[in-house]
Design an enzyme around this catalytic site. Structure first.
Site, PDB file in Angstrom:
ATOM      1  CG  LEU A 109      43.328  31.684  42.212  1.00 29.22           C
ATOM      2  CD1 LEU A 109      43.091  30.990  43.552  1.00 29.22           C
ATOM      3  CD2 LEU A 109      44.346  32.802  42.354  1.00 29.22           C
ATOM      4  CG  ASP A 133      42.782  36.641  24.256  1.00 28.08           C
ATOM      5  OD1 ASP A 133      43.637  36.918  25.119  1.00 28.08           O
ATOM      6  OD2 ASP A 133      43.074  36.211  23.120  1.00 28.08           O
ATOM      7  CG  ASN A 163      42.592  34.302  38.199  1.00 26.64           C
ATOM      8  OD1 ASN A 163      43.372  33.956  39.093  1.00 26.64           O
ATOM      9  ND2 ASN A 163      42.209  33.462  37.234  1.00 26.64           N
ATOM     10  CB  SER A 197      53.241  35.680  42.047  1.00 24.82           C
ATOM     11  OG  SER A 197      54.175  34.671  42.375  1.00 24.82           O
ATOM     12  CE1 TYR A 218      52.706  34.133  36.752  1.00 26.34           C
ATOM     13  CE2 TYR A 218      54.094  33.660  38.657  1.00 26.34           C
ATOM     14  CZ  TYR A 218      52.841  33.864  38.102  1.00 26.34           C
ATOM     15  OH  TYR A 218      51.722  33.814  38.909  1.00 26.34           O
ATOM     16  CE  LYS A 229      50.858  36.949  38.175  1.00 25.90           C
ATOM     17  NZ  LYS A 229      49.430  37.335  38.013  1.00 25.90           N
ATOM     18  CB  THR A 272      47.469  26.419  39.306  1.00 27.97           C
ATOM     19  OG1 THR A 272      48.687  27.163  39.121  1.00 27.97           O
ATOM     20  CG2 THR A 272      46.756  26.912  40.559  1.00 27.97           C
TER      21      THR A 272
END
Length: 275
Positions: A18, A70, A97, A152, A191, A195, A226
């Site tokens: 993205l 990073d 992002n 997300s 994940y 989010k 992705t």
């Protein structure tokens, strides 16, 4: 065009997925010129991405360069912020992002549950908080600062009970009874919980900046093909994922003011995402 007349934009995780598409969309913009800083953990991979962008968008009033970023490293974040302060003195747009999911590493036994969860939260939440905090003086130096958190569609607590659309129904469907459970085709527990945590982080920044001139959003770009899930873009497209270019254009529209009426909200392209 001189740098001081361009919008200074930092996009973390910009060399792929993205983030790459956001940069590509900004390079194509006809209305505004940008000095785009592509945050990449690997400078070499960033340079390769820039070379590819220059082939895909050979003519642009905007420019893009790589910064080693990073967000799991405090020293790396310090260096990025110092570079922007020294070279530009301000930051007009920060697109948080950079993100990662390590659920499949649990399934493959390459990471322990604790290690996978800690790495997921460190990348998606903790690193984002460190960068945002340290970059805030640079955003305050802008006349029109914009702060985006990429979240997300899987992060909505409300929609954990949803059976529509099919992509949401698939991740919410309960497995067969008994233990142990069979491997999930697309494991995302770490994940999606990270989010959801990012959403709360975003809402707290809305509180902190409630009397200031920084505009901020959490952007839910949609189900995109992705490399984040580790199953491959083509497999994701078969599950209904859209081309990442769609998400890139959406984020560009937020940057360029088309969603200014929804400041402080978690937004999808066509609606406000429920909490």
């Amino acid at each position: 065009m001189a740098t001081d007349t361009k919008k200074i934009v930092l996009i973390t995780g910009g060399n792929t997925g993205l983030g790459y598409q956001v940069i590509k969309s900004l390079l194509k913009s006809q209305g505004t010129s940008y000095e785009i800083l592509m945050g990449s953990r690997s400078v070499d991979k960033g340079d390769q991405a820039v070379a590819k962008l220059q082939q895909e968008v050979p003519h642009s009033s905007s420019s893009v360069s790589v910064v080693q970023a990073d967000i799991s490293s405090d020293s790396s974040i310090d260096e990025v912020v110092d570079l922007i302060k020294t070279k530009y003195g301000r930051l007009d747009v920060l697109v948080n992002n950079a993100g990662a999911g390590f659920d499949r590493a649990i399934q493959d036994s390459t990471l322990s549950i604790r290690a996978a969860f800690n790495q997921t939260w460190d990348t998606n939440v903790s690193g984002t908080q460190v960068l945002t905090t340290l970059a805030m003086p640079l955003l305050f130096a802008s006349s029109d600062p914009r702060l985006l958190f990429i979240t997300s569609g899987t992060s909505s607590l409300t929609e954990t009970e949803s059976t529509e659309p099919p992509a949401i129904a698939r991740i919410n469907a309960p497995p067969q009874a008994g233990w142990p459970k069979p491997p999930h085709g697309n494991p995302i527990a770490a994940y999606r919980s990270a989010k959801t945590g990012l959403n709360m982080l975003f809402r707290d920044w809305c509180r902190v900046l409630g009397n200031d001139h920084v505009k901020l959003w959490a952007v839910s770009p949609g189900f995109l093909a992705t490399g984040l899930s580790g199953v491959g873009a083509e497999a994701m497209k078969k599950m209904g994922a859209q081309d990442p270019e769609v998400g890139g254009e959406f984020v560009r529209d937020v940057v360029e003011g088309k969603y200014d009426g929804k400041v402080g909200r978690i937004i999808r392209k066509a609606m406000v995402q429920p909490y």
